[in-house]
Design a protein around this motif. Sequence first.
Motif, mmCIF file in Angstrom:
data_model
loop_
_atom_site.group_PDB
_atom_site.id
_atom_site.type_symbol
_atom_site.label_atom_id
_atom_site.label_comp_id
_atom_site.label_asym_id
_atom_site.label_seq_id
_atom_site.Cartn_x
_atom_site.Cartn_y
_atom_site.Cartn_z
ATOM 1 N N UNK A 2 25.592 8.541 22.016
ATOM 2 C CA UNK A 2 26.685 9.343 21.448
ATOM 3 C C UNK A 2 26.249 10.038 20.152
ATOM 4 N N UNK A 3 25.541 9.296 19.312
ATOM 5 C CA UNK A 3 25.105 9.865 18.029
ATOM 6 C C UNK A 3 24.116 11.009 18.268
ATOM 7 N N UNK A 4 23.178 10.810 19.175
ATOM 8 C CA UNK A 4 22.183 11.861 19.444
ATOM 9 C C UNK A 4 22.843 13.106 20.046
ATOM 10 N N UNK A 5 23.822 12.896 20.922
ATOM 11 C CA UNK A 5 24.532 14.036 21.515
ATOM 12 C C UNK A 5 25.330 14.786 20.450
ATOM 13 N N UNK A 6 25.979 14.032 19.553
ATOM 14 C CA UNK A 6 26.745 14.654 18.474
ATOM 15 C C UNK A 6 25.827 15.452 17.542
ATOM 16 N N UNK A 7 24.628 14.936 17.310
ATOM 17 C CA UNK A 7 23.659 15.674 16.485
ATOM 18 C C UNK A 7 23.368 17.037 17.103
ATOM 19 N N UNK A 8 23.178 17.022 18.423
ATOM 20 C CA UNK A 8 22.874 18.294 19.099
ATOM 21 C C UNK A 8 24.074 19.232 19.099
ATOM 22 N N UNK A 9 25.284 18.669 19.277
ATOM 23 C CA UNK A 9 26.484 19.509 19.426
ATOM 24 C C UNK A 9 27.125 19.891 18.094
ATOM 25 N N UNK A 10 27.115 18.974 17.143
ATOM 26 C CA UNK A 10 27.804 19.203 15.869
ATOM 27 C C UNK A 10 26.843 19.562 14.743
ATOM 28 N N UNK A 11 25.566 19.258 14.942
ATOM 29 C CA UNK A 11 24.578 19.588 13.917
ATOM 30 C C UNK A 11 24.333 18.453 12.935
ATOM 31 N N UNK A 12 23.562 18.766 11.916
ATOM 32 C CA UNK A 12 23.074 17.772 10.951
ATOM 33 C C UNK A 12 23.989 17.752 9.731
ATOM 34 N N UNK A 13 24.413 16.559 9.313
ATOM 35 C CA UNK A 13 25.246 16.429 8.111
ATOM 36 C C UNK A 13 24.357 16.163 6.890
ATOM 37 N N UNK A 14 24.930 16.238 5.680
ATOM 38 C CA UNK A 14 24.144 15.895 4.481
ATOM 39 C C UNK A 14 23.709 14.424 4.452
ATOM 40 N N UNK A 15 24.313 13.606 5.318
ATOM 41 C CA UNK A 15 23.985 12.176 5.306
ATOM 42 C C UNK A 15 22.908 11.824 6.332
ATOM 43 N N UNK A 16 22.418 12.810 7.055
ATOM 44 C CA UNK A 16 21.339 12.546 8.013
ATOM 45 C C UNK A 16 19.979 12.545 7.306
ATOM 46 N N UNK A 17 19.089 11.703 7.810
ATOM 47 C CA UNK A 17 17.742 11.574 7.236
ATOM 48 C C UNK A 17 16.847 12.648 7.849
ATOM 49 N N UNK A 18 16.545 13.661 7.063
ATOM 50 C CA UNK A 18 15.804 14.798 7.590
ATOM 51 C C UNK A 18 14.356 14.478 7.952
ATOM 52 N N UNK A 19 13.829 13.397 7.392
ATOM 53 C CA UNK A 19 12.444 13.025 7.688
ATOM 54 C C UNK A 19 12.337 12.257 9.009
ATOM 55 N N UNK A 20 13.484 11.883 9.595
ATOM 56 C CA UNK A 20 13.456 11.156 10.865
ATOM 57 C C UNK A 20 13.369 12.150 12.015
ATOM 58 N N UNK A 21 12.508 11.852 12.954
ATOM 59 C CA UNK A 21 12.123 12.814 13.980
ATOM 60 C C UNK A 21 13.302 13.461 14.732
ATOM 61 N N UNK A 22 14.274 12.689 15.249
ATOM 62 C CA UNK A 22 15.360 13.346 15.998
ATOM 63 C C UNK A 22 16.139 14.356 15.153
ATOM 64 N N UNK A 23 16.296 14.069 13.864
ATOM 65 C CA UNK A 23 17.006 14.985 12.962
ATOM 66 C C UNK A 23 16.116 16.180 12.648
ATOM 67 N N UNK A 24 14.878 15.890 12.306
ATOM 68 C CA UNK A 24 13.887 16.931 11.994
ATOM 69 C C UNK A 24 13.770 17.934 13.153
ATOM 70 N N UNK A 25 13.730 17.413 14.357
ATOM 71 C CA UNK A 25 13.552 18.282 15.540
ATOM 72 C C UNK A 25 14.734 19.224 15.725
ATOM 73 N N UNK A 26 15.948 18.744 15.414
ATOM 74 C CA UNK A 26 17.130 19.600 15.548
ATOM 75 C C UNK A 26 17.134 20.678 14.477
ATOM 76 N N UNK A 27 16.681 20.318 13.276
ATOM 77 C CA UNK A 27 16.648 21.293 12.182
ATOM 78 C C UNK A 27 15.599 22.378 12.421
#
Length: 205
Positions: free
Chosen positions: A177-202
């Motif tokens: 659910x969290x990974x799908x929400x990342x793809x659909x809703x995008x990255x929040x200020x509380x996401x860790x940008x250095x973590x691969x799943x977040x980095x890849x979306x950015x």
Amino acid sequence: MTTPNYDIEQSAKALGYLRIAGVDEVGRGPLAGPVVAAAVILNPGDIPQGLNDSKKLTDKRRAALDTSIRERAEFAVAQATVAEIDTHNILRASHIAMERAVAALDPPPDYVLIDGNMIPRGLTIPAQAVVKGDGRSVSIAAASILAKNWRDQVMVDLAQQHPGYGWESNAGYPTKMHREALRNLGVTPHHRRSFKPVHNILYQE
């Protein structure tokens, strides 16, 4: 099943140490939120019954133990922010949180039991790394309970500001659910940008 006991603390006492703190952190794996550490000095004459690795306890049992630890022990909880995780790395950030939790104990401990196989480099107090410590030492188990409950509550609060990611139930861990929400809703200020799943979306360019 072996449960944590006070043996490691007793060994430290035999060496002359009096104020022994157990330290553990929670939140290395999530894609969002801070990493949280707690430091606990138990009263050897009044140790709450049933202390164990926080991951092995039900939510209800953990909540009851959290209250019991706060009433009967000395403790401090501290965190390292998402910005610090991204600036350093998750291991160093978790050590920074541990250092802060130890520093917040007043008066300070004279010996520290750290969960894991590394002692944070900023610790100035004699310390011992205890592999799988939350299953071996009641002091570390108590710290794991406080850290987990505190961090879970932080994520529940953040979930109200950023609905849709399921943080109130997944605590920021990379569930489906969290990974799908990342793809659909995008990255929040509380996401860790250095973590691969977040980095890849950015950086999907």
